[in-house]
Design an enzyme around this catalytic site. Sequence first.
Site, PDB file in Angstrom:
ATOM      1  N   CYS A  39       0.751  -1.191  -0.209  1.00  0.00           N
ATOM      2  CA  CYS A  39      -0.275  -0.413   0.368  1.00  0.00           C
ATOM      3  C   CYS A  39       0.799   1.609  -0.174  1.00  0.00           C
ATOM      4  O   CYS A  39       2.164   0.977  -0.431  1.00  0.00           O
ATOM      5  CB  CYS A  39      -0.655   0.400   1.069  1.00  0.00           C
ATOM      6  SG  CYS A  39       0.214  -0.083   2.933  1.00  0.00           S
ATOM      7  N   THR A  40       0.261   2.302   0.427  1.00  0.00           N
ATOM      8  CA  THR A  40       1.573   3.660   0.189  1.00  0.00           C
ATOM      9  C   THR A  40       2.746   4.106   0.971  1.00  0.00           C
ATOM     10  O   THR A  40       3.125   4.209   0.478  1.00  0.00           O
ATOM     11  CB  THR A  40       0.619   5.258   0.492  1.00  0.00           C
ATOM     12  OG1 THR A  40      -0.817   4.288  -0.815  1.00  0.00           O
ATOM     13  CG2 THR A  40       1.040   6.038   0.526  1.00  0.00           C
TER      14      THR A  40
END
Length: 362
Positions: free
Chosen positions: A212-213
């Site tokens: 994810c980020t």
Amino acid sequence: PSSPYYHNTPAPLDAQPTDMDAPYPDPGADGFVTASFYSFFAIPEPQVGALRGQIQLEWARDLGVVDRVYVCAQGINAQLSVPVDNARALRAWLEAAPALRGRVGPFNWALDHSRAFRALHVRARPLVAAGGELSLDTLAHEPEYLTPAAWDRALRSDRDALVVDMRNTYEFRIGRFEGAVCPDVDTFRDELAAVRAMCEQRGRDAPVYMYCTGGIRCSVAGAMLRADGFTSVKTLQGGVVAYGRHVRDSASQASSLFVGKNFTFDKRRGETVTPAVLATCDQCGAECDTYANCANINCDLLFIQCPSCAEKHRRTCGSAQCIERSQLSHEELIKDRRPPKWPHRERVRPELVIQNGIGRDP
């Protein structure tokens, strides 16, 4: 080894060195650097509000921090920009605060630096929207954290691995890992359901790689899967942000397994990992990966807009109503604030709103 994110020991922890986040990155032209961090540990419910208030007051007054911070009984999640000259002082503040001392790992420095937030917003709310109560007992079932280098090696050695993008549709539209499965979802809650179904299909002992980020969504999702009996859950430590730094440090963007931009939830709306452009303008179809929000704040449609269309449509989605309201000043828009034009799904799905290059009105 100690966990990088789970620190739920009741005993006081020793303070960490105030220079642990060095070397500090070069700031943007405005003198700010941008970073994130998160940590899971117990905060007694009566103390959550007090800690929120202390951060809100002292970070703004003494450190010049602008950010988005969530505090709750399970810990803290922060994305922030701080004047580079105050970066060490911010770490000193964390190590002086009894609730946080020794519990916040090294800052996850961004790829591109600037004052990425307009103001300081500290809220008492869940760290992520997991769709239900998230306990520290569940979070104790941590996934296996792979450094960017180890992640890169693992994916290159097993090209058939299940790699899942744990971000929303609009995020992976402008950048993603080669071969990743990108569920067509708009919320983290829906993402959890999708990845659980994929893992059930492959078997509880089959490895799954998630990214994810900045890492927190994978920490949460990985812990939930491990708690449900899935045994081989691996996540990218520090997320795409950390992998992007790894790529830049290796001085070879051509070898990156991540292609394009990393979407960010701030004024930057993205930071470049590789030069590849994966998307097109939602209004004219030109190659473009720059996100914008419609200048009409009660529309606020999130969409990709090229410079030509931004000029043509006055930085709006192009609807007659939005173009008309774009001529008002920000103060006038605030004074004449109207209900949101779109529910969340439409607001992040420009294909549902823009027709023939022009945004429609409800």
